[in-house]
Design a protein around this motif. Structure first.
Motif, PDB file in Angstrom:
ATOM      1  N   GLY A  16      14.605  -1.063  56.287  1.00 25.06           N
ATOM      2  CA  GLY A  16      14.619   0.380  56.507  1.00 25.06           C
ATOM      3  C   GLY A  16      13.208   0.866  56.766  1.00 25.06           C
ATOM      4  N   GLU A  98      26.982   5.538  58.016  1.00 28.95           N
ATOM      5  CA  GLU A  98      26.704   5.921  56.628  1.00 28.95           C
ATOM      6  C   GLU A  98      27.239   7.334  56.432  1.00 28.95           C
ATOM      7  OE1 GLU A  98      22.725   4.988  55.163  1.00 28.95           O
ATOM      8  OE2 GLU A  98      22.739   6.797  53.933  1.00 28.95           O
ATOM      9  N   PRO A 155      23.616   1.688  43.880  1.00 30.20           N
ATOM     10  CA  PRO A 155      23.297   2.895  44.649  1.00 30.20           C
ATOM     11  C   PRO A 155      21.937   2.853  45.369  1.00 30.20           C
ATOM     12  CG  PRO A 155      24.327   3.500  42.596  1.00 30.20           C
ATOM     13  CD  PRO A 155      24.094   2.014  42.525  1.00 30.20           C
ATOM     14  N   ILE A 156      21.911   3.490  46.518  1.00 31.46           N
ATOM     15  CA  ILE A 156      20.710   3.557  47.363  1.00 31.46           C
ATOM     16  C   ILE A 156      19.498   4.004  46.535  1.00 31.46           C
ATOM     17  CG2 ILE A 156      19.614   4.824  49.275  1.00 31.46           C
ATOM     18  CD1 ILE A 156      22.415   5.109  50.543  1.00 31.46           C
ATOM     19  N   ALA A 183      21.359  -1.865  50.278  1.00 30.62           N
ATOM     20  CA  ALA A 183      21.034  -0.817  49.292  1.00 30.62           C
ATOM     21  C   ALA A 183      21.074  -1.315  47.853  1.00 30.62           C
ATOM     22  CB  ALA A 183      21.959   0.385  49.422  1.00 30.62           C
ATOM     23  N   LEU A 203      19.862  -5.875  53.731  1.00 27.67           N
ATOM     24  CA  LEU A 203      19.164  -4.710  54.278  1.00 27.67           C
ATOM     25  C   LEU A 203      18.562  -3.942  53.110  1.00 27.67           C
ATOM     26  CD1 LEU A 203      20.445  -2.245  57.013  1.00 27.67           C
ATOM     27  CD2 LEU A 203      19.071  -1.475  55.083  1.00 27.67           C
TER      28      LEU A 203
END
Ligand SMILES: CC(=O)[C@@H](O)[C@H](O)COP(=O)(O)O
Length: 255
Positions: A16, A98, A155-156, A183, A203
């Motif tokens: 990211g 998303e 969670p992100i 995430a 990712l």
């Protein structure tokens, strides 16, 4: 090789591009990671304003495949609009779907994610939906024709690592499209574990961008993903309840 739709990548680490201390550190971290796929939130980018700073200017776009994501969308319609906008701007035909269903946990809305993915697949996008670790949803997204499925570890931005390894293993074992753990990765051990479990890629963003030294962490994540993959391919030994001596006992001189 990681194959997503028509694209092939040597690196299994997808990175990211948000929340780096500055663009220079971001650029060095991206290079150090050896990632070939970079994701970014279309809604947070100045892709249409030439006079605004833009991370794409600092990145050699011949070396990377961009993965625009629909972060900020709360409905399927919004996600579809964002995806169309990014493709119209010529960025890429891949999209990370998303659709957030809860502001506090940033967990995805499964129904809207499914709807958006279906529409975008119908429009010829290469679709990579971000999901929770819901085993049934992952299967339905694959059946729909998604090119990869991206369940979260946790969670992100939480850095909690893989909080439900059983579900993640079910998702990996049933899949015939790439599973990219997306995430919640906090440290290299989380990334290595995901890969050892048989994930096709990882990712991550916050673990690198918010690390004390993002460039060093980018290198650590690169090596962790590679080590995890190698370990998966090598085949881990089974866990046993009792000890087994490491050296053979046959032929030993008895006292
Ligand atoms: C950048 C991006 O797409 C994030 O939404 C992604 O899910 C990464 O999450 P972490 O920041 O927890 O790695």
């Amino acid at each position: 090789m990681l194959t997503i739709g028509p694209y092939e990548f040597n690196s299994r680490l997808l990175l990211g591009t948000g929340k780096y201390p500055n663009m220079e550190i971001q650029q060095h971290a991206v290079e150090a990671s050896a990632a070939e796929v970079l994701t970014f939130a279309v809604r947070r980018m100045n892709i249409f304003a030439d006079d605004q700073p833009n991370f794409l200017e600092n990145i050699d776009l011949t070396k990377y495949k961009l993965l625009p994501n629909t972060a900020g969308a709360k409905t399927a319609d919004e996600a579809v609009r964002i995806a169309r906008l990014s493709r119209a701007s010529g960025l890429c035909d891949m999209v990370k779907v998303e659709v957030i269903g809860c502001d506090k946990t940033l967990l995805p809305d499964p129904i809207e994610t499914l709807k958006a993915s279906e529409t975008l697949l119908g429009e010829g996008f290469i679709v990579l939906p971000y999901t929770s670790d819901d085993v049934v949803l992952a299967r339905k997204l694959e059946e729909l024709g998604c090119h990869a499925v991206m369940p979260c570890a946790s969670p992100i931005g939480s850095g909690q690592g893989i909080i439900n390894p059983l579900n993640l293993q079910f998702i990996i074992d049933q899949a015939s499209v790439p599973i990219i753990v997306d995430a919640g990765v906090g440290g290299p051990a989380d990334a290595a574990l995901a890969m050892e479990m048989g994930a096709d890629g990882v990712l991550l963003n916050t673990a690198v961008s918010a690390a004390k030294d993002p460039v060093k962490m980018a290198i650590a994540m690169k090596q962790a993903v590679e080590a995890g993959r190698l370990g998966y391919e090598a085949g881990r030994i089974e866990k046993k309840y009792f000890a087994t001596a490491s050296s053979p006992s046959e032929g030993m001189i008895s006292s």
